[in-house]
Design a protein around this motif. Structure first.
Motif, PDB file in Angstrom:
ATOM      1  N   VAL A 136      33.748  39.538  38.882  1.00 33.84           N
ATOM      2  CA  VAL A 136      33.374  40.465  40.059  1.00 33.84           C
ATOM      3  C   VAL A 136      32.908  41.880  39.641  1.00 33.84           C
ATOM      4  O   VAL A 136      33.532  42.539  38.724  1.00 33.84           O
ATOM      5  CB  VAL A 136      34.814  40.751  40.920  1.00 33.84           C
ATOM      6  CG1 VAL A 136      34.618  41.792  41.909  1.00 33.84           C
ATOM      7  CG2 VAL A 136      35.224  39.274  41.265  1.00 33.84           C
ATOM      8  N   ASP A 137      32.091  42.488  40.368  1.00 38.46           N
ATOM      9  CA  ASP A 137      31.450  43.753  39.790  1.00 38.46           C
ATOM     10  C   ASP A 137      32.448  44.874  40.443  1.00 38.46           C
ATOM     11  O   ASP A 137      32.737  45.150  41.589  1.00 38.46           O
ATOM     12  CB  ASP A 137      30.264  44.199  40.650  1.00 38.46           C
ATOM     13  CG  ASP A 137      29.067  43.282  39.976  1.00 38.46           C
ATOM     14  OD1 ASP A 137      29.302  43.099  38.702  1.00 38.46           O
ATOM     15  OD2 ASP A 137      28.149  42.995  40.632  1.00 38.46           O
ATOM     16  N   GLY A 138      33.173  45.449  39.615  1.00 41.23           N
ATOM     17  CA  GLY A 138      34.574  46.343  39.569  1.00 41.23           C
ATOM     18  C   GLY A 138      35.540  46.429  38.773  1.00 41.23           C
ATOM     19  O   GLY A 138      35.574  45.349  37.991  1.00 41.23           O
ATOM     20  N   ASN A 139      36.490  47.162  38.838  1.00 47.34           N
ATOM     21  CA  ASN A 139      37.666  47.009  37.923  1.00 47.34           C
ATOM     22  C   ASN A 139      38.684  46.124  38.313  1.00 47.34           C
ATOM     23  O   ASN A 139      38.637  45.417  39.475  1.00 47.34           O
ATOM     24  CB  ASN A 139      38.144  48.420  37.376  1.00 47.34           C
ATOM     25  CG  ASN A 139      38.763  49.372  38.779  1.00 47.34           C
ATOM     26  OD1 ASN A 139      39.145  48.438  39.709  1.00 47.34           O
ATOM     27  ND2 ASN A 139      38.509  50.626  38.753  1.00 47.34           N
ATOM     28  N   TYR A 140      39.885  45.900  37.732  1.00 45.12           N
ATOM     29  CA  TYR A 140      40.798  45.285  37.943  1.00 45.12           C
ATOM     30  C   TYR A 140      41.595  45.437  39.368  1.00 45.12           C
ATOM     31  O   TYR A 140      41.656  44.652  39.952  1.00 45.12           O
ATOM     32  CB  TYR A 140      41.996  45.207  36.935  1.00 45.12           C
ATOM     33  CG  TYR A 140      43.063  44.453  37.500  1.00 45.12           C
ATOM     34  CD1 TYR A 140      43.072  42.884  37.273  1.00 45.12           C
ATOM     35  CD2 TYR A 140      44.245  45.079  37.910  1.00 45.12           C
ATOM     36  CE1 TYR A 140      44.268  42.342  37.589  1.00 45.12           C
ATOM     37  CE2 TYR A 140      45.335  44.209  38.271  1.00 45.12           C
ATOM     38  CZ  TYR A 140      45.194  42.780  38.151  1.00 45.12           C
ATOM     39  OH  TYR A 140      46.246  42.329  38.905  1.00 45.12           O
TER      40      TYR A 140
END
Length: 420
Positions: free
Chosen positions: A189-193
């Protein structure tokens, strides 16, 4: 994948000594179910128990895995009969050389790199899978910073379940490949946790047959961390350490180690001696450490920026409870820079032959800082928790280590290189 079934609407689940779910905020209790938020105040739920009589002999007669403590966990008595990875029973190392380097009198390293997928997450996933099976789920899933992804994919493969694993696309390549090799459904997923976690909560609401181990079955999953504390106490000869340093991501591991120590004391399995719990974070993602130092009870979310990606949870769910444990036991919470993390990894490796991932570097470096700043008693017996294997985070040390020299194939060249 689409939802194919819904967990049965029943409260007659066989989850061993577990009797209810209790709100950590208001204390309201609900029947055992796939729930994680209180219906009264929306606070987080945890498992409440009716423990029967359990003795040291009962535990010692059990298998060499976390299932020796099944009488203290929310799992059926028949948990071993189902295919699982049998995590736990990792070694407790007397770390004399590291103790000398850090300035501690007596030091132990709890080395959880020996678990099936080389991190402590195998423990929590083992318990989550056992509970999910009883609760009627059919798919094992999670959002993860890496180690949990490995553990869920492997456990699902062993159990012949489907898995859905969501991770940030920036995750270490070794952890991505190690998850993918088990053949489940891995989505980057493009994003942080924190972005990934929000997505998981949406999916959990839409697909009721998916057991997101750290979302809709989180109360059961989290109990698996208690087995680290149980093992430390048993391996020390049925006693509690005076001090323990725990890496902090969501904060759950720290709170459950404390819960394990308290349960052992209350059940008379150990003398309920005082102990201090210390938390360790990376400076690039230190919301709990910052709250502790500021004297706050509320943890303000941050955007992670650290090589310690397994600890990079900017909005830690158990942050306030970790603060409570540390303050109640008289411990501290510290954070260390990425440079200190790398040195912590190298120090543990060259003194004790244990190669830890970045979270282990955080733990060792924090212990060093606590000693140097006078925040920890150097004469008290101390345990450091090492939660994952360094082979998962090779990039963290790649620019700092390497061969001493490259030489032609002659003995003289080798000797000259060693002399230089």
């Amino acid at each position: 994948m689409t939802a194919v079934s819904v967990p049965p609407a029943t409260t007659s689940f066989d989850l061993g000594p577990a009797r209810a779910l209790s709100c950590r905020e208001c204390g309201h209790q609900t029947p055992l179910a796939p729930e994680y938020a209180c219906h009264e105040c929306f606070g987080p739920l945890e498992v409440a128990y009716d423990f029967g009589g359990i003795s040291r002999a009962d535990i010692e007669a059990g298998p060499q895995s976390i299932w020796r403590y099944r009488g203290l966990l929310p799992v059926p008595a028949t948990v071993e009969s189902h295919p699982n990875l049998n995590p736990g029973s990792t070694r407790l190392v007397q770390a004399d050389r590291l103790a000398k380097a850090l300035g501690l009198r007596k030091l132990w390293v709890k080395d959880d790199t020996g678990n099936p997928t080389h991190s402590f997450k195998d423990r929590v996933v083992g318990v989550a899978l056992a509970a999910a099976r009883e609760l009627g789920f059919t798919v094992l899933a999670c959002p993860s910073t890496g180690n949990l992804a490995n553990a869920v994919a492997a456990a699902a493969a062993r159990a012949d379940w489907q898995s859905v694993v969501l991770v940030p696309s920036s995750l270490e390549q070794a952890k991505i490949l190690m998850t993918a090799v088990y053949g489940g459904n891995l989505i980057t997923v493009d994003g942080n946790y924190d972005d990934v976690n929000r997505l998981a909560q949406e999916l959990a609401a839409e697909h009721e047959d998916w057991a997101f181990v750290n979302v809709n079955v989180r109360p059961y999953y989290a109990e698996g961390s208690k087995t680290v504390g149980y093992e430390v106490a048993e391996q020390l000869g049925w006693r509690l350490p005076e001090q323990i340093v725990v890496p902090v991501a969501s904060g759950s591991l720290l709170t459950k180690v404390d819960k394990a120590f308290r349960e052992f004391g209350e059940l008379g399995l150990v003398d309920a001696t005082p102990y201090k719990v210390y938390g360790a974070q990376a400076t690039g993602c230190a919301p709990v450490s910052s709250a502790y130092k500021a004297g706050h009870d509320v943890v303000t979310p941050v955007r992670p920026d650290t090589i310690a990606r397994s600890l990079a949870i900017g909005a830690p769910a158990d942050g306030p409870y970790a603060l409570d444990v540390v303050r109640r036991t008289g411990g501290k919470i510290e954070d260390v820079t990425d440079e200190e993390v790398v040195e912590g990894i190298r120090l543990l490796a060259r003194t004790e032959g244990i190669f830890a991932e970045t979270a282990g570097g955080v733990t060792v470096a924090t212990a060093k800082k606590l000693v140097e700043t006078g925040q920890i008693d150097p004469d008290a017996e101390t345990v450091l928790l090492i939660t994952g294997d360094g082979l998962k985070t090779l990039d963290a040390v790649a620019d700092h280590i390497g061969p001493r020299a490259t030489v032609p194939p002659s003995a003289e060249a080798v000797i000259n290189a060693l002399r230089d």
